[in-house]
Write an enzyme that holds these catalytic residues in place. Sequence first.
Site, PDB file in Angstrom:
ATOM      1  N   ARG A  64      42.820  13.223   1.578  1.00  0.00           N
ATOM      2  CA  ARG A  64      43.124  14.588   2.007  1.00  0.00           C
ATOM      3  C   ARG A  64      44.041  15.322   1.027  1.00  0.00           C
ATOM      4  O   ARG A  64      44.924  14.717   0.414  1.00  0.00           O
ATOM      5  CB  ARG A  64      43.768  14.575   3.390  1.00  0.00           C
ATOM      6  CG  ARG A  64      42.855  14.043   4.486  1.00  0.00           C
ATOM      7  CD  ARG A  64      43.554  13.997   5.847  1.00  0.00           C
ATOM      8  NE  ARG A  64      42.607  13.635   6.888  1.00  0.00           N
ATOM      9  CZ  ARG A  64      42.349  12.381   7.281  1.00  0.00           C
ATOM     10  NH1 ARG A  64      43.004  11.374   6.722  1.00  0.00           N
ATOM     11  NH2 ARG A  64      41.458  12.136   8.222  1.00  0.00           N
ATOM     12  N   HIS A  95      38.014  14.244   0.835  1.00  0.00           N
ATOM     13  CA  HIS A  95      37.013  13.570   0.006  1.00  0.00           C
ATOM     14  C   HIS A  95      36.210  14.529  -0.872  1.00  0.00           C
ATOM     15  O   HIS A  95      35.024  14.307  -1.132  1.00  0.00           O
ATOM     16  CB  HIS A  95      36.062  12.756   0.877  1.00  0.00           C
ATOM     17  CG  HIS A  95      36.701  11.566   1.533  1.00  0.00           C
ATOM     18  ND1 HIS A  95      37.738  10.864   0.967  1.00  0.00           N
ATOM     19  CD2 HIS A  95      36.433  10.957   2.726  1.00  0.00           C
ATOM     20  CE1 HIS A  95      38.082   9.862   1.774  1.00  0.00           C
ATOM     21  NE2 HIS A  95      37.312   9.906   2.840  1.00  0.00           N
ATOM     22  N   HIS A 127      33.639   4.202  -0.218  1.00  0.00           N
ATOM     23  CA  HIS A 127      33.926   4.327   1.213  1.00  0.00           C
ATOM     24  C   HIS A 127      32.947   3.503   2.043  1.00  0.00           C
ATOM     25  O   HIS A 127      32.280   4.031   2.938  1.00  0.00           O
ATOM     26  CB  HIS A 127      33.868   5.799   1.626  1.00  0.00           C
ATOM     27  CG  HIS A 127      34.607   6.125   2.885  1.00  0.00           C
ATOM     28  ND1 HIS A 127      34.250   5.629   4.109  1.00  0.00           N
ATOM     29  CD2 HIS A 127      35.692   6.905   3.099  1.00  0.00           C
ATOM     30  CE1 HIS A 127      35.069   6.097   5.034  1.00  0.00           C
ATOM     31  NE2 HIS A 127      35.964   6.873   4.443  1.00  0.00           N
ATOM     32  N   ASP A 151      44.681   4.736  10.084  1.00  0.00           N
ATOM     33  CA  ASP A 151      44.048   5.590   9.076  1.00  0.00           C
ATOM     34  C   ASP A 151      45.163   5.992   8.113  1.00  0.00           C
ATOM     35  O   ASP A 151      45.540   7.163   8.030  1.00  0.00           O
ATOM     36  CB  ASP A 151      43.391   6.807   9.714  1.00  0.00           C
ATOM     37  CG  ASP A 151      42.493   7.568   8.744  1.00  0.00           C
ATOM     38  OD1 ASP A 151      42.408   7.148   7.571  1.00  0.00           O
ATOM     39  OD2 ASP A 151      41.891   8.577   9.149  1.00  0.00           O
ATOM     40  N   GLU A 190      39.799   1.473   1.095  1.00  0.00           N
ATOM     41  CA  GLU A 190      39.502   2.388   0.003  1.00  0.00           C
ATOM     42  C   GLU A 190      40.618   2.398  -1.052  1.00  0.00           C
ATOM     43  O   GLU A 190      41.658   3.012  -0.849  1.00  0.00           O
ATOM     44  CB  GLU A 190      39.323   3.803   0.553  1.00  0.00           C
ATOM     45  CG  GLU A 190      38.373   3.897   1.734  1.00  0.00           C
ATOM     46  CD  GLU A 190      38.659   5.112   2.596  1.00  0.00           C
ATOM     47  OE1 GLU A 190      38.836   6.214   2.041  1.00  0.00           O
ATOM     48  OE2 GLU A 190      38.731   4.960   3.833  1.00  0.00           O
TER      49      GLU A 190
END
Length: 397
Positions: free
Chosen positions: A121, A146, A220, A294, A359
């Site tokens: 982000r 992304h 991803h 996350d 990731e």
Amino acid sequence: MVSNKKMTGVLAIAGMGLLQACSSGSADNAEADKTPEAQESGAERQVFGTLDNGTEVEEVTLTNGEGMSVSVMTLGASLHAINVPDAKGNVDDVLLGFDTPQEYLDNGNFYGATVGRFANRIAKGQFSLDGKAYQLDVNDGPNSLHGGKDGIFSHVWKIAEVTEGDTPSVTMTYRSPDGESGYPGNADITATYALSKDNKLTITYKMTSDKPTLANISSHGYFNLAGVKAHKTAMDEVLTIDASHYTPVDDTLIPTGERAPVDGTVFDFREGKVIGKDVRQGDVEQLRLTKGFDHNFVIDGKAGDVRRMARLEDPESGRVMEVWSSAPALQFYSGNFIAADFVGKNNVLYRQGDAVALEPQLFPDAPNHPDFPSARLDPGQEYRNTIQLKFSTDTGK
């Protein structure tokens, strides 16, 4: 890590870089799932399918002769399948995804994709370079995620090279034109996938630009080491993350700027723990904000060196995946927004927690935090992120 909304028309993957000058199957299916002993290493190129607009999507399948194969499609230079044996030799696909290329665009959420130009982000989709302000596509609440709605994951790449031999590989290329999704500079991007005899998949991302710009590219994949045929949650798998700190986020999931210690918190994965143990801890504000994990983990050791970041193990099948990279950080996403509103491979209804994403990348919102590792890429420099996924059935660490 994905948007907290379903992202129609999008597919992606994320990463980091250094700047350098210039399931176990059922008993009935066990025998059918075993890889033939006569299998040889190699690379096979074929048509995967066609998008609704008539564009053909190709796929290259790499086989290492030891029971493992990897399929990469030209849509987003994305991983489509990773077939790997379990402890009993039964082969299954450990990557969530779809049976047609159009489904990847329609269902979004970056399944298997290469994400960028900036993975993760950027607050309000805004950043500045040399005093000039840039506005990116906003596709995740108030933020850009992304690379925006038309990031590099949503385009069909070109196959530049396919190699055979003991380590078969495929290299795909994409030119992102000046101004695409709001990013400055014509960017030339390559993604190379190479599969070795020891069940190691090496992904190498490179990028150059003719103007100062941002570079942060990653992969991803959504992983469930039980295998797609097992129809099991990934929350029972054991995860180790080699990080002593993580970056907390605000209510729009942008880092606050703090590098918080994991010691004594639910974010401490250093000794390995079952993912589902803490994922529903409602008294932890950070988990409430992201509806699970996350978060960006600051990996221990020297950024730039390819070092281990994480280890994922499915105790029942015995499959193990280690993630290695040259990136400074790892985004761990526990599949919080996988909703049971579409069907994946083999007619499986994907649900929350069915897979996790790991990731390797730069820190989220890096352009707006001077103390974070820089995402700036100047002409004459080359961005590179090397990612290694090492598969085994060794239960030792």
